[in-house]
Design a protein around this motif. Structure first.
Motif, short mmCIF file in Angstrom:
data_model
loop_
_atom_site.label_atom_id
_atom_site.label_comp_id
_atom_site.label_asym_id
_atom_site.label_seq_id
_atom_site.Cartn_x
_atom_site.Cartn_y
_atom_site.Cartn_z
N PRO A 1 15.58 -48.76 85.76
CA PRO A 1 15.97 -47.66 84.99
C PRO A 1 16.58 -46.42 85.79
CG PRO A 1 13.59 -47.32 85.30
CD PRO A 1 13.98 -48.72 85.73
N ASP A 2 16.23 -46.36 87.22
CA ASP A 2 16.78 -45.43 88.16
C ASP A 2 18.44 -45.53 88.35
OD1 ASP A 2 16.14 -48.00 89.13
OD2 ASP A 2 16.37 -47.09 91.32
N VAL A 3 18.75 -46.70 88.08
CA VAL A 3 20.39 -46.88 88.13
C VAL A 3 20.85 -47.35 87.00
CG1 VAL A 3 20.19 -47.83 90.79
CG2 VAL A 3 20.12 -49.48 88.92
N ALA A 4 20.27 -47.49 85.75
CA ALA A 4 20.60 -48.09 84.80
C ALA A 4 21.82 -47.28 84.05
CB ALA A 4 19.73 -48.35 83.47
N GLU A 5 21.41 -45.97 83.91
CA GLU A 5 22.36 -44.84 83.39
C GLU A 5 23.62 -44.95 84.08
OE1 GLU A 5 21.86 -40.28 83.83
OE2 GLU A 5 21.44 -40.63 81.49
N ILE B 1 23.41 -58.84 90.29
CA ILE B 1 23.14 -60.01 89.68
C ILE B 1 24.28 -61.20 90.19
CG2 ILE B 1 23.40 -61.17 87.50
CD1 ILE B 1 22.75 -58.64 85.88
N PRO B 2 23.81 -62.23 90.53
CA PRO B 2 24.77 -63.39 90.85
C PRO B 2 25.80 -63.76 89.64
CG PRO B 2 22.51 -63.80 91.65
CD PRO B 2 22.53 -62.74 90.64
N LYS B 3 26.98 -63.98 89.81
CA LYS B 3 27.77 -64.39 89.04
C LYS B 3 27.38 -65.82 88.28
CE LYS B 3 32.61 -65.76 87.98
NZ LYS B 3 33.92 -65.83 88.83
N GLU B 4 26.51 -66.71 88.74
CA GLU B 4 26.14 -67.79 88.24
C GLU B 4 25.09 -67.33 87.00
OE1 GLU B 4 24.58 -67.82 92.40
OE2 GLU B 4 26.35 -67.51 91.23
N GLU B 5 24.37 -66.46 87.26
CA GLU B 5 23.38 -65.76 86.49
C GLU B 5 23.72 -64.92 85.16
OE1 GLU B 5 19.90 -64.34 88.65
OE2 GLU B 5 19.77 -65.88 90.01
N MET B 6 24.83 -64.53 85.15
CA MET B 6 25.34 -63.44 84.31
C MET B 6 25.36 -64.03 82.73
SD MET B 6 26.39 -60.44 83.65
CE MET B 6 26.31 -60.03 85.55
N SER B 7 24.72 -63.19 82.05
CA SER B 7 24.45 -63.30 80.51
C SER B 7 24.25 -62.17 80.00
CB SER B 7 23.48 -64.31 80.42
OG SER B 7 22.26 -64.06 80.64
N MET B 8 24.12 -61.87 78.66
CA MET B 8 23.93 -60.68 78.08
C MET B 8 22.41 -60.59 78.42
SD MET B 8 24.58 -59.77 73.89
CE MET B 8 26.04 -60.69 74.34
N GLN B 9 21.46 -61.37 78.36
CA GLN B 9 20.16 -61.36 78.30
C GLN B 9 19.59 -60.88 79.69
OE1 GLN B 9 21.61 -63.82 76.72
NE2 GLN B 9 20.81 -63.64 74.84
N ARG B 10 20.58 -61.34 80.78
CA ARG B 10 20.17 -61.11 82.22
C ARG B 10 20.67 -59.34 82.33
NH1 ARG B 10 18.39 -59.99 86.25
NH2 ARG B 10 18.50 -60.93 88.32
N ILE B 11 21.74 -58.87 81.67
CA ILE B 11 21.94 -57.81 81.89
C ILE B 11 21.15 -56.74 81.30
CG2 ILE B 11 23.80 -55.83 81.30
CD1 ILE B 11 26.00 -58.12 81.17
N ARG B 12 20.53 -57.12 80.13
CA ARG B 12 19.45 -56.34 79.73
C ARG B 12 18.31 -56.17 80.41
NH1 ARG B 12 17.77 -54.83 74.32
NH2 ARG B 12 19.86 -55.59 73.32
N GLN B 13 17.72 -57.39 80.97
CA GLN B 13 16.74 -57.60 81.89
C GLN B 13 17.05 -56.41 83.16
OE1 GLN B 13 15.94 -61.36 83.60
NE2 GLN B 13 14.50 -60.78 84.76
N PHE B 14 18.01 -56.60 83.69
CA PHE B 14 18.34 -55.53 84.82
C PHE B 14 18.14 -54.16 84.40
CE2 PHE B 14 20.94 -53.02 87.46
CZ PHE B 14 20.62 -53.43 88.77
N LEU B 15 18.93 -53.71 83.25
CA LEU B 15 18.82 -52.31 82.79
C LEU B 15 17.25 -51.88 82.60
CD1 LEU B 15 21.97 -52.23 80.53
CD2 LEU B 15 21.69 -51.50 82.96
N ASN B 16 16.64 -52.73 82.15
CA ASN B 16 15.21 -52.40 81.57
C ASN B 16 14.35 -52.49 82.92
OD1 ASN B 16 15.68 -52.26 78.90
ND2 ASN B 16 15.35 -54.20 78.52
N GLU B 17 14.71 -53.06 83.94
CA GLU B 17 13.68 -53.11 84.99
C GLU B 17 14.30 -52.34 86.16
OE1 GLU B 17 13.98 -57.23 86.48
OE2 GLU B 17 12.50 -58.15 84.84
#
Length: 419
Positions: free
Chosen positions: A294-298, A276-292
């Motif tokens: 799952p292979d690396v989320a854990e 995630i680029p630093k300028e896009e970082m937010s709680m919502q962006r983290i959640r989006q990445f983890l949900n999309e």
């Protein structure tokens, strides 16, 4: 023999912990530090409380407003301030509550200042300049970072099934905490979290051991089950929340304790790994990445070894002073920098939920909470519950100015005290 080995290993652990600790400075006199006003703007190398001139204080006082906090009157702050006073009065009044460059206070001095401010609330709607007439203002320099937290709602059940299968744990029975200050004054305020296994003292299980290897499975420490493991992680980050139960009722789930491991920001991990680029970082962006992903989320979640345990309640959320938090009024602080119970003026900008634009915010806030990631001058604003609060908290990373207000009457009484 098992007990003896445990105690021996524990003593060794204490000695190893102490090796990096220097002696505590002796406690100086109880008078607050009131340095001379600087003749030119300076950026201190360490956080410093710098006195504000009378003229500047009057301008600041007149700019304060409760409207950005969704309050109708200054008197709406009274319940929160009374809760803070209750906490302050529970402390040893002669003990020092803050000792930083430019400011040193005892709990008794803080009590007198906050009590005087409480007595002025009814008059501030008509004359906010009283806060400059009756109080000396100390600006915390350099400025600080303001972030936000909120009370998340998550789908959960008090019993597990195929939908609700991710456990939320209470404080485990085998988690032990020792107050290191009881061994030596130099460790005052420091605690060690551990467990004993085969007679040996060990660090408590980290996130990978608990969620990855099932270290707590079958222990009976589960208090609820969630439908989404990412929800569990964000609940731990916030420290408390509400469980939306299948029968339509809800339960508050509150902070119960930690495993003692160091907190690691997975936001920083995602930036460092280029996800995630630093300028896009937010709680919502983290959640989006983890949900999309799952292979690396854990693996990403396991980068943060810190783990939070909970308790269920009918009321909440509660801060570290054991009082219910007030949206846009309560803040989490580093208690060594800003003592719990303090009333401070916070100047920053908050995003408007409807427009997405930043609106000015300059209001009095109450130091009523702490957090593992809140260190130094950083502050965390409690944004409330619901979608609007989540959006505000998730995007809040603003520069901020912080001012401590200290009663002039308290200062005068200290200066006139016989030596």
């Amino acid at each position: 023999m098992i007990v003896r080995n445990s105690l021996f290993c524990f003593a060794i652990l204490i000695l190893l912990f102490a090796a990096g600790c220097g002696p505590r400075a002796s406690v100086p006199s109880t008078a607050p530090k009131v340095p001379a006003e600087p003749t030119a703007p300076q950026v201190p190398e360490v956080p410093t409380f710098v006195p504000v001139g009378e003229g500047a204080a009057r301008g600041l006082a007149k700019s304060l407003s409760v409207k950005p906090q969704n309050l109708c009157s200054w008197t709406d702050l009274r319940p929160g301030i009374e809760a803070s006073l209750h906490y302050i009065r529970s402390r040893s009044q002669s003990s020092v509550c803050v000792d930083q460059p430019g400011l040193r206070l005892t709990w008794g001095q803080l009590r007198d200042s906050v009590s005087e401010l409480a007595s002025l609330l009814v008059s501030l709607d008509h004359d906010p300049s009283l806060l400059a007439e009756r109080f000396a203002w100390y600006k915390l320099e350099p400025g600080t970072l303001l972030t936000g937290y909120y009370e998340p709602w998550l789908k959960a059940s008090l019993s597990p099934d195929e939908t609700f299968k991710y456990p939320l744990y209470g404080v485990p029975d085998d988690l032990q905490i020792v107050d290191l200050g009881s061994f030596h004054p130099r460790w005052a305020g420091q605690k060690l979290v551990y467990r004993v296994e085969d007679g040996q003292v060990e660090p408590y299980f980290d996130r990978a051991a608990i969620d990855g290897l099932g270290a707590l499975e079958g222990t009976g420490d589960e208090i609820a089950w969630a439908a989404d493991p990412v929800d569990v992680f964000f609940l731990q980050i916030q420290g408390s929340g509400r469980l939306d139960l299948p029968d339509g009722s809800f339960k508050h789930i509150l902070y119960g304790g930690r495993n003692g491991r160091q907190y690691v920001s997975i936001g920083k991990v995602l930036i460092e790994k280029g996800y995630i680029p630093k300028e896009e970082m937010s709680m919502q962006r983290i959640r989006q990445f983890l949900n999309e992903n799952p292979d690396v989320a854990e693996d990403i979640l396991f980068k943060n070894p810190s783990y939070v345990f909970f308790r269920l309640a009918d009321e909440g959320p509660f801060g570290s002073i054991n009082a219910i938090l007030t949206p846009r009024v309560s803040v989490a602080v580093d208690r060594s920098m800003i003592p719990l119970g303090s009333v401070v003026a916070l100047k920053t900008a908050l995003m408007d939920y409807d427009t997405g634009k930043a609106d000015p915010f300059f209001s009095l806030v109450l130091a009523q909470d702490t957090g593992g990631a809140i260190q130094g001058t950083r502050m965390d604003l409690f944004c409330g519950a619901g979608e609007e609060a989540e959006t505000l908290a998730g995007h809040l990373q603003e520069g901020a100015e912080v001012y401590m207000l200290l009663s002039k009457r308290v200062i005068a009484s200290l200066q006139n005290r016989p030596q």
